[in-house]
Design an enzyme around this catalytic site. Structure first.
Site, PDB file in Angstrom:
ATOM      1  N   LYS A   1       1.077  -0.886   0.020  1.00 35.23           N
ATOM      2  CA  LYS A   1       0.234   0.299  -0.143  1.00 35.23           C
ATOM      3  C   LYS A   1       1.026   1.204  -0.084  1.00 35.23           C
ATOM      4  O   LYS A   1       0.607   2.722  -0.702  1.00 35.23           O
ATOM      5  CB  LYS A   1      -0.913  -0.136   1.154  1.00 35.23           C
ATOM      6  N   ASN A   2       2.001   1.432   0.981  1.00 35.17           N
ATOM      7  CA  ASN A   2       3.200   2.546   1.125  1.00 35.17           C
ATOM      8  C   ASN A   2       3.711   2.954   0.389  1.00 35.17           C
ATOM      9  O   ASN A   2       4.295   3.267  -0.186  1.00 35.17           O
ATOM     10  CB  ASN A   2       3.161   2.206   2.428  1.00 35.17           C
TER      11      ASN A   2
ATOM     12  N   ARG B   1      -8.831  -0.668   3.615  1.00 38.49           N
ATOM     13  CA  ARG B   1      -8.213   1.138   3.482  1.00 38.49           C
ATOM     14  C   ARG B   1      -6.773   0.406   2.922  1.00 38.49           C
ATOM     15  O   ARG B   1      -6.132   0.677   2.081  1.00 38.49           O
ATOM     16  CB  ARG B   1      -7.736   2.009   4.278  1.00 38.49           C
TER      17      ARG B   1
ATOM     18  N   ARG C   1       0.578  14.124  13.385  1.00 36.02           N
ATOM     19  CA  ARG C   1       1.151  14.337  11.317  1.00 36.02           C
ATOM     20  C   ARG C   1       1.809  15.605  10.448  1.00 36.02           C
ATOM     21  O   ARG C   1       0.377  16.025   9.649  1.00 36.02           O
ATOM     22  CB  ARG C   1       0.413  13.200  10.533  1.00 36.02           C
ATOM     23  N   PRO C   2       2.084  16.496  11.788  1.00 35.91           N
ATOM     24  CA  PRO C   2       2.638  17.826  10.440  1.00 35.91           C
ATOM     25  C   PRO C   2       3.450  17.602   9.228  1.00 35.91           C
ATOM     26  O   PRO C   2       4.373  16.650   8.551  1.00 35.91           O
ATOM     27  CB  PRO C   2       3.187  18.785  11.772  1.00 35.91           C
TER      28      PRO C   2
ATOM     29  N   CYS D   1      -4.790  12.555  12.922  1.00 37.53           N
ATOM     30  CA  CYS D   1      -5.587  11.350  12.672  1.00 37.53           C
ATOM     31  C   CYS D   1      -5.534  10.901  13.856  1.00 37.53           C
ATOM     32  O   CYS D   1      -4.222  10.839  14.520  1.00 37.53           O
ATOM     33  CB  CYS D   1      -5.635  10.536  11.397  1.00 37.53           C
TER      34      CYS D   1
ATOM     35  N   ASP E   1       5.639  20.164   8.559  1.00 38.34           N
ATOM     36  CA  ASP E   1       6.966  21.288   8.350  1.00 38.34           C
ATOM     37  C   ASP E   1       7.997  20.830   7.923  1.00 38.34           C
ATOM     38  O   ASP E   1       8.414  21.131   7.020  1.00 38.34           O
ATOM     39  CB  ASP E   1       7.066  21.417  10.243  1.00 38.34           C
TER      40      ASP E   1
ATOM     41  N   ASP F   1       3.904   0.233  12.272  1.00 39.22           N
ATOM     42  CA  ASP F   1       2.151  -0.287  11.630  1.00 39.22           C
ATOM     43  C   ASP F   1       2.303  -1.169  11.824  1.00 39.22           C
ATOM     44  O   ASP F   1       0.899  -2.654  11.856  1.00 39.22           O
ATOM     45  CB  ASP F   1       2.820  -0.198   9.837  1.00 39.22           C
TER      46      ASP F   1
ATOM     47  N   ARG G   1      -4.273  10.843   3.889  1.00 37.76           N
ATOM     48  CA  ARG G   1      -2.639  11.348   3.939  1.00 37.76           C
ATOM     49  C   ARG G   1      -1.724  11.241   2.986  1.00 37.76           C
ATOM     50  O   ARG G   1      -1.415  12.355   2.460  1.00 37.76           O
ATOM     51  CB  ARG G   1      -1.805  10.955   5.955  1.00 37.76           C
TER      52      ARG G   1
HETATM   53  C1  EPZ Z   1       3.887   7.031   6.555  1.00 42.69           C
HETATM   54  O1  EPZ Z   1       3.509   8.058   6.946  1.00 42.69           O
HETATM   55  C2  EPZ Z   1       2.928   5.701   6.470  1.00 42.69           C
HETATM   56  N1  EPZ Z   1       1.862   5.885   5.304  1.00 42.69           N
HETATM   57  C3  EPZ Z   1       2.852   4.847   7.594  1.00 42.69           C
HETATM   58  O2  EPZ Z   1       1.760   4.169   7.651  1.00 42.69           O
HETATM   59  C4  EPZ Z   1       3.619   4.730   8.315  1.00 42.69           C
HETATM   60  O3  EPZ Z   1       2.834   4.791   9.592  1.00 42.69           O
HETATM   61  C5  EPZ Z   1       4.821   5.986   8.628  1.00 42.69           C
HETATM   62  O4  EPZ Z   1       5.300   6.125   7.435  1.00 42.69           O
HETATM   63  C6  EPZ Z   1       6.205   5.758   8.971  1.00 42.69           C
HETATM   64  O5  EPZ Z   1       6.526   4.409   8.579  1.00 42.69           O
HETATM   65  C7  EPZ Z   1       2.539   6.456   4.081  1.00 42.69           C
HETATM   66  O6  EPZ Z   1       3.726   5.815   3.282  1.00 42.69           O
HETATM   67  C8  EPZ Z   1       1.708   6.343   3.024  1.00 42.69           C
HETATM   68  P1  EPZ Z   1       5.999   9.892   8.719  1.00 42.69           P
HETATM   69  P2  EPZ Z   1       4.034   9.241   7.228  1.00 42.69           P
HETATM   70  O7  EPZ Z   1       6.682  11.497   7.958  1.00 42.69           O
HETATM   71  O8  EPZ Z   1       5.165   9.540   5.887  1.00 42.69           O
HETATM   72  C9  EPZ Z   1       6.748  13.293  12.182  1.00 42.69           C
HETATM   73  C10 EPZ Z   1      -0.299   2.811   7.888  1.00 42.69           C
HETATM   74  O9  EPZ Z   1      -0.690   2.299   8.315  1.00 42.69           O
HETATM   75  N2  EPZ Z   1       6.319  14.016  11.017  1.00 42.69           N
HETATM   76  O10 EPZ Z   1       7.777   9.236   8.754  1.00 42.69           O
HETATM   77  O11 EPZ Z   1       3.082  10.261   6.926  1.00 42.69           O
HETATM   78  C11 EPZ Z   1       5.218  12.397  12.826  1.00 42.69           C
HETATM   79  O12 EPZ Z   1       4.151  13.276  12.942  1.00 42.69           O
HETATM   80  C12 EPZ Z   1       0.673   4.048   7.883  1.00 42.69           C
HETATM   81  O13 EPZ Z   1       0.029   1.789   6.464  1.00 42.69           O
HETATM   82  C13 EPZ Z   1       7.147  15.042  11.395  1.00 42.69           C
HETATM   83  O14 EPZ Z   1       6.655  15.847  12.564  1.00 42.69           O
HETATM   84  O15 EPZ Z   1       4.794   9.216   8.264  1.00 42.69           O
HETATM   85  C14 EPZ Z   1       5.089  11.269  12.624  1.00 42.69           C
HETATM   86  O16 EPZ Z   1       5.098  10.833  14.459  1.00 42.69           O
HETATM   87  C15 EPZ Z   1       0.090   4.813   9.398  1.00 42.69           C
HETATM   88  N3  EPZ Z   1       7.184  16.262  10.392  1.00 42.69           N
HETATM   89  C16 EPZ Z   1       6.596  10.950  12.442  1.00 42.69           C
HETATM   90  O17 EPZ Z   1       7.357  12.350  12.007  1.00 42.69           O
HETATM   91  C17 EPZ Z   1       6.814  15.958   9.853  1.00 42.69           C
HETATM   92  O18 EPZ Z   1       6.888  16.770   8.680  1.00 42.69           O
HETATM   93  C18 EPZ Z   1       6.657   9.544  11.341  1.00 42.69           C
HETATM   94  O19 EPZ Z   1       5.858   9.668  10.070  1.00 42.69           O
HETATM   95  C19 EPZ Z   1       6.433  14.569   9.227  1.00 42.69           C
HETATM   96  C20 EPZ Z   1       6.156  14.098  10.116  1.00 42.69           C
END
Ligand code: EPZ
Length: 445
Positions: free
Chosen positions: A21-22, A396, A121-122, A116, A124, A304, A92
């Site tokens: 999926k991802n 999903r 999930r910011p 969510c 920045d 996950d 997202r």
């Molecule tokens: C991806 O989400 C995956 N989704 C998520 O899978 C997965 O849990 C996550 O990576 C971590 O491996 C997809 O690929 C579509 P991150 P993503 O940016 O990219 C913080 C599932 O169940 N962060 O690595 O959104 C954020 O808040 C889903 O399949 C910032 O602070 O994850 C989080 O605490 C859920 N600022 C951490 O980083 C930013 O600009 C990890 O988020 C971006 C992220």
């Protein structure tokens, strides 16, 4: 939609793992960069992919399914540049069109996807990357707008190895002039898949899979045919299900390297794991013993699979501790598991789990995709019947989930719930190709 599960049947059999999926979600967005036709193989038929394809069409892309898991995508020279909030709030991964459209050096306007319940999930880090690349980035009325000024490669350090931020910056940098270096980049297999896909379209991305990725920008991107990697999270879920249900499950069509963190933990808990090329067999041979889990960016234990592991540890003799280091609020499933008899104390980023002899079936509610899958696993182990509401969240991210588990002996029934969308249950059985007619595919409640 509701799923009703009869517990007590050990799962036994083989399951073919679908495309990730991802990875599918980011490759669908990245296809917008290509001037030629893109064919993606091994794309799972899941609700999140369906939503991402709705966004493709709104942006002006043409996309058709060919056979069960192949997509044929074609984009016009001039795209629409704005994604409506009604679609972006559903997923997202809509935010991944930011980098894809930025690669085409055009203006981009996408809604800030809401948080969510697993965290705020910011974005920045995404926005920092784009502004450093030379986009004027503004955030107004809930929309992110990126307007290209002088788009030039640069060195970008990520405070956290964010998967999405790494992906968006890779795509935007692929279309910039000059070289971009991403430091402290995410190293997930889906990052490597994106790099390979971008390179197949004519990009020059090196170092994906390490924490330093180098991208030499170009404006020449041609069409390609590409196959999505198998879904390591789906595979891990089925492997954990073998332990929870006390059976024996073989997952097929996997990349074993991507499963190392899960294999190690399942062995710690006392399960037998057999690796054989692109297949892994997990069997329960005796008692489950407690162990500790810390979720970390890849190659650490994947966040996950934290909720599914919580179910396994709820049945493991002794005390286990889970520390969730990636998201700030990903223990939602604990309250539902406690209603089934689990003994779990959550305090901030830590959950302490006291193993119990058995779980008992109950009416529970899915709060997010992985929590929903975890409740399904708990239902397999529980004594009696478990009814999972809001179970559409599971579709999903898990293709044909009812069909795949039923084929291994699980007793699951999908029931329509008031207000269900059309075809919502058909997606569970694996016969969703004929899903578009008006039957929901659910047994009447
Ligand atoms: C991806 O989400 C995956 N989704 C998520 O899978 C997965 O849990 C996550 O990576 C971590 O491996 C997809 O690929 C579509 P991150 P993503 O940016 O990219 C913080 C599932 O169940 N962060 O690595 O959104 C954020 O808040 C889903 O399949 C910032 O602070 O994850 C989080 O605490 C859920 N600022 C951490 O980083 C930013 O600009 C990890 O988020 C971006 C992220």
């Amino acid at each position: 939609m509701k799923l009703v599960v009869q517990g007590g049947t050990p799962l036994k059999g083989r399951v073919r793992i679908s495309g990730a999926k991802n990875s599918s979600l980011v490759l669908i967005a990245a296809s917008a960069i290509s001037s030629g036709e893109v064919i993606l193989d091994n794309v799972p038929r899941i609700a999140d992919v369906k939503t991402q394809l709705e966004i493709v069409r709104v942006l002006g892309g043409q996309v058709v399914w060919e056979g069960r898991n192949t997509l044929r995508l074609k984009w016009p020279e001039r795209l629409n540049r704005e994604i409506p909030y009604s679609l972006a709030k559903k997923i997202r991964a809509s935010n991944l069109f930011l980098g894809a459209l930025a690669a085409k050096r055009g203006q981009v306007k996408i809604p800030l996807p809401g948080g969510c319940n697993i965290g705020s999930r910011p974005m920045d880090l995404h926005l920092k990357g784009l502004s450093m690349l030379g986009f004027d980035v503004s955030l107004e009325h809930g929309f992110i707008e990126a307007v290209p000024k002088k788009v030039e490669g640069c060195t970008i350090y990520l405070d956290f190895p964010s998967v999405g931020a790494t992906e968006n910056i890779m795509m935007a940098a692929a279309g910039a002039s000059g070289t971009t270096v991403i430091e402290n980049a995410a190293k997930e297999p889906e990052i490597v898949d994106l790099a390979n896909f971008l390179n197949a379209m004519g990009a020059k991305v090196r170092g994906a899979g390490t924490d330093l990725i180098r991208i030499d920008g170009t404006q020449e991107f041609h069409g390609t045919r590409f196959s999505v990697i198998p879904d390591r999270i789906e595979a891990g879920t089925y492997m954990i299900a073998a332990g929870v249900s006390g059976g024996e499950v073989t997952v097929e069509n996997v990349i074993v390297k991507h499963l190392q963190p899960v294999i190690a933990k399942l062995q710690d808990v006392g399960l037998e794991v057999e690796v054989n090329e692109d297949k892994v067999t997990v069997r329960r041979v005796g008692e489950l013993t407690a162990t500790d889990i810390k979720t970390l960016p890849y190659p650490g234990f994947p966040t996950d699979l934290q909720s599914p592991m919580m179910v396994l540890l709820a049945l493991a003799k002794g005390t286990s501790v889970i520390v969730e280091n990636v998201f700030e609020n990903r223990f939602q499933v604990a309250d539902e598991l406690k209603r089934m008899g689990a003994k779990i104390q959550v305090k901030g980023h830590t959950a302490v789990i006291e193993g119990v002899e058995y779980l008992s079936g109950a009416q529970v509610k899915a709060s997010d995709l992985r929590a929903g899958a975890s409740l399904l696993l708990a239902g397999f182990a529980a004594r009696g019947e478990t009814e999972i509401s809001v179970a559409e969240l599971i579709t999903r991210g898990y293709e044909a989930v009812v069909g795949k588990f039923s084929a291994m002996g699980a007793k699951i029934k999908a029931l329509a719930d008031e207000g269900d969308g059309l075809g919502i249950c058909a997606g569970l059985s694996g016969h969703e190709e004929d899903r578009d007619d008006d039957q929901t595919g659910c047994a009447s409640s």
